[in-house]
Enzyme design. Structure first.
Site, PDB file in Angstrom:
ATOM      1  N   LYS A 108       0.860  -1.187   0.000  1.00 55.30           N
ATOM      2  CA  LYS A 108       0.000   0.000   0.000  1.00 55.30           C
ATOM      3  C   LYS A 108       0.887   1.224   0.000  1.00 55.30           C
ATOM      4  CE  LYS A 108      -4.507   0.737   0.190  1.00 55.30           C
ATOM      5  NZ  LYS A 108      -5.588  -0.170  -0.242  1.00 55.30           N
ATOM      6  N   ASP A 148      -6.948   4.107  -4.436  1.00 53.67           N
ATOM      7  CA  ASP A 148      -7.597   3.983  -3.125  1.00 53.67           C
ATOM      8  C   ASP A 148      -8.223   5.353  -2.843  1.00 53.67           C
ATOM      9  OD1 ASP A 148      -7.802   1.998  -0.698  1.00 53.67           O
ATOM     10  OD2 ASP A 148      -7.243   3.877   0.228  1.00 53.67           O
TER      11      ASP A 148
HETATM   12  P1  NAD Z   1     -13.037   7.542  -2.280  1.00 52.71           P
HETATM   13  O1  NAD Z   1     -12.030   8.571  -2.013  1.00 52.71           O
HETATM   14  O2  NAD Z   1     -13.486   7.309  -3.677  1.00 52.71           O
HETATM   15  O3  NAD Z   1     -14.344   7.802  -1.389  1.00 52.71           O
HETATM   16  C1  NAD Z   1     -14.331   7.974   0.007  1.00 52.71           C
HETATM   17  C2  NAD Z   1     -15.701   8.486   0.428  1.00 52.71           C
HETATM   18  O4  NAD Z   1     -15.800   8.463   1.847  1.00 52.71           O
HETATM   19  C3  NAD Z   1     -15.971   9.921   0.004  1.00 52.71           C
HETATM   20  O5  NAD Z   1     -17.322  10.021  -0.398  1.00 52.71           O
HETATM   21  C4  NAD Z   1     -15.738  10.721   1.280  1.00 52.71           C
HETATM   22  O6  NAD Z   1     -16.422  11.941   1.312  1.00 52.71           O
HETATM   23  C5  NAD Z   1     -16.288   9.723   2.283  1.00 52.71           C
HETATM   24  N1  NAD Z   1     -15.889   9.933   3.671  1.00 52.71           N
HETATM   25  C6  NAD Z   1     -14.664  10.215   4.180  1.00 52.71           C
HETATM   26  N2  NAD Z   1     -14.734  10.316   5.518  1.00 52.71           N
HETATM   27  C7  NAD Z   1     -16.023  10.081   5.850  1.00 52.71           C
HETATM   28  C8  NAD Z   1     -16.735  10.046   7.078  1.00 52.71           C
HETATM   29  N3  NAD Z   1     -16.125  10.249   8.230  1.00 52.71           N
HETATM   30  N4  NAD Z   1     -18.074   9.764   7.041  1.00 52.71           N
HETATM   31  C9  NAD Z   1     -18.707   9.541   5.876  1.00 52.71           C
HETATM   32  N5  NAD Z   1     -18.077   9.563   4.681  1.00 52.71           N
HETATM   33  C10 NAD Z   1     -16.762   9.830   4.685  1.00 52.71           C
HETATM   34  O7  NAD Z   1     -12.448   6.180  -1.638  1.00 52.71           O
HETATM   35  P2  NAD Z   1     -12.785   4.688  -2.046  1.00 52.71           P
HETATM   36  O8  NAD Z   1     -11.817   4.252  -3.073  1.00 52.71           O
HETATM   37  O9  NAD Z   1     -14.255   4.536  -2.276  1.00 52.71           O
HETATM   38  O10 NAD Z   1     -12.363   3.931  -0.700  1.00 52.71           O
HETATM   39  C11 NAD Z   1     -13.257   3.815   0.412  1.00 52.71           C
HETATM   40  C12 NAD Z   1     -12.802   2.649   1.280  1.00 52.71           C
HETATM   41  O11 NAD Z   1     -12.799   1.458   0.507  1.00 52.71           O
HETATM   42  C13 NAD Z   1     -11.392   2.764   1.848  1.00 52.71           C
HETATM   43  O12 NAD Z   1     -11.352   2.112   3.096  1.00 52.71           O
HETATM   44  C14 NAD Z   1     -10.558   1.982   0.846  1.00 52.71           C
HETATM   45  O13 NAD Z   1      -9.344   1.517   1.404  1.00 52.71           O
HETATM   46  C15 NAD Z   1     -11.520   0.855   0.551  1.00 52.71           C
HETATM   47  N6  NAD Z   1     -11.261   0.134  -0.704  1.00 52.71           N
HETATM   48  C16 NAD Z   1     -11.223   0.800  -1.899  1.00 52.71           C
HETATM   49  C17 NAD Z   1     -11.007   0.066  -3.065  1.00 52.71           C
HETATM   50  C18 NAD Z   1     -11.037   0.714  -4.429  1.00 52.71           C
HETATM   51  O14 NAD Z   1     -10.998  -0.033  -5.415  1.00 52.71           O
HETATM   52  N7  NAD Z   1     -11.106   2.019  -4.538  1.00 52.71           N
HETATM   53  C19 NAD Z   1     -10.828  -1.319  -3.006  1.00 52.71           C
HETATM   54  C20 NAD Z   1     -10.897  -1.958  -1.774  1.00 52.71           C
HETATM   55  C21 NAD Z   1     -11.129  -1.211  -0.624  1.00 52.71           C
END
Ligand code: NAD
Length: 417
Positions: A108, A148
């Protein structure tokens, strides 16, 4: 103070003991080996802002384990990123790739920065600077970044371009989650949410929940949260509450998710959406729903708010959204939890498909991506389910049992020199 890496290690030791890792591999010290990152890189990045001033940021890449294949894992740009958080996320990556049995390890990366406050040209300079200083870490057979939090296809294109500039040749498989026009895979952008919903469908069958009349709430409306909400609503479920960093919106009759998505894509915040009433951000956790998808950051459901949870099923779209102690409370309340290392593995699985397509320079249609993803997610879910039945344990413990067995055997066979 919450420390994700500490949580990750404690969890691992608990499950490793139940698996009997020391008994299976005496004197190999595998528990310590598998909880210590192979390599951690921390760098200073100087970013020249558009106004001429210079901002200093810390950048990280942690390559945790490659016993089963090249390092693989996303890049996060966020103000709370630190080395321990990146270590935890890298740790979970190698567990995840082992749970779904794809031939990668775990890594990561990240930058501690308020990325959204930067102008687009500043964002490009920072991403390319990060790629440049990390360039010797990355490679299609070495360490493959992906999106991410706050990164997406645009950042992957910049990283791939930096790699090409420095090496003077293409290596498409050096990153995944690229734009389709540059060798990205169809279906990658929504793959994590797609995988979440494949798991939710399996769990719904198991607990006798009819998704076509179920209610749901989704915390976080970025890549994972928005795709999860779209697919849930396509199955007929009523998504009654959604939040983002700035607030939350609620509509007991069900939010119009495609309209909400459009509103957000046009720059709106979810609580400003006209199709529901704005509520306090964290009130989302108190909603009485069948399915809750936490899809924001770690430690969202913790000992402070776990008593508010009224969901029957929690699908961990985010990494580490439930603290260890809150997890025990949910277990007592008999809330079904699909653990992150299974539930959100759809993203890295389609990243694997992208890497395969790049190596062959032969590209699949969207249907094939979806079919292959479904097959891997459903098989992994079934394996986790059967393991949990066999050992009378949670799905989280079952997933770790599967992953630990696979990685430990690979580490054992590789040996030590
Ligand atoms: P992103 O940046 O696209 O979206 C994050 C979202 O969370 C945004 O809408 C933001 O406003 C919101 N957010 C942040 N803090 C918040 C809070 N306290 N309360 C409510 N909403 C809040 O990120 P993403 O890629 O969707 O990743 C989200 C999670 O999923 C992370 O834990 C990431 O590690 C995990 N993840 C992502 C992927 C991927 O393919 N992008 C894959 C596996 C896991």
């Amino acid at each position: 103070m919450y420390n994700a890496f500490q949580v990750a290690k404690e969890r691992f030791y608990l499950f490793a003991e139940r698996v009997g890792l020391d008994r299976l591999y005496p004197r190999e010290n595998l528990a310590e080996r598998l909880t210590t990152p192979d390599r951690s890189v921390e760098v200073r990045l100087s970013l020249k802002l558009d106004d001429g001033s210079v901002q200093i940021c810390n950048g990280y890449r942690v390559q945790f384990n490659d016993d089963r294949g090249p390092y693989k894992g996303g890049i996060r740009f966020h103000p709370v990123v630190d080395l321990d958080e990146v270590k935890a996320l890298a740790f979970w990556m190698y567990i995840k790739t082992a749970v779904v049995n794809i031939p990668f390890g775990g890594a990561k990366g990240g930058i501690k920065v308020d990325y959204q406050a930067l102008k687009p040209a500043e964002q490009e300079r920072l991403t390319k600077r990060y790629a440049k200083v990390m360039i010797s870490e990355f490679g299609a057979e070495k360490d493959i970044p992906a999106p991410d939090v706050n990164t997406g296809a645009r950042e992957m294109a910049w990283i791939m371009d930096t790699w090409r500039m420095i090496h003077g040749r293409y290596q498409r498989g050096v990153v995944t989650g690229k734009p389709v026009e540059m060798g990205g895979s169809l279906g990658r952008a929504t793959a994590t949410g797609r995988g979440v919903i494949f798991c939710v469908e399996q769990a719904a069958k198991e607990i006798g929940l009819d998704l076509s009349s179920a209610t749901a709430s989704v915390q976080g409306f970025g890549n994972v949260g928005s795709a999860s909400a779209v697919f849930l609503s396509e199955l007929g479920a009523k998504v009654i509450a959604v939040s983002d960093y700035y607030g939350a919106v609620r509509n007991p009759r069900g939010l119009d998710i495609p309209a909400l998505l459009l509103h957000v894509q046009e720059g709106g915040k979810v609580h400003e959406f006209a199709g529901g009433e704005a509520i306090a951000r964290d009130d989302l956790f108190g909603e009485k729903v069948d399915v809750l998808v936490p899809a924001a950051l770690e430690n969202a459901i913790n000992i402070e708010n776990v008593d508010r949870i009224q969901a029957k099923l929690i699908a961990e779209g985010a990494n580490g959204p439930i603290s260890q102690d809150a997890g025990f409370v949910l277990m007592d309340k008999q809330v079904e939890v699909i653990p992150d290392v299974l539930c959100n593995a759809g993203g890295v699985t389609v990243s694997y498909f992208e890497w395969v397509q790049n190596r062959q320079e032969f590209y699949w249609d969207a249907q094939r991506v979806d079919d292959e993803l479904r097959q891997i997610m459903v098989n992994a879910y079934q394996h986790v389910y059967e393991t949990s039945q066999l050992h009378n344990c949670t799905k989280r413990e079952a997933a770790y049992r599967i992953a630990i067995a696979r990685v430990a055997e690979a580490a054992h066979r590789r040996g030590v020199q």
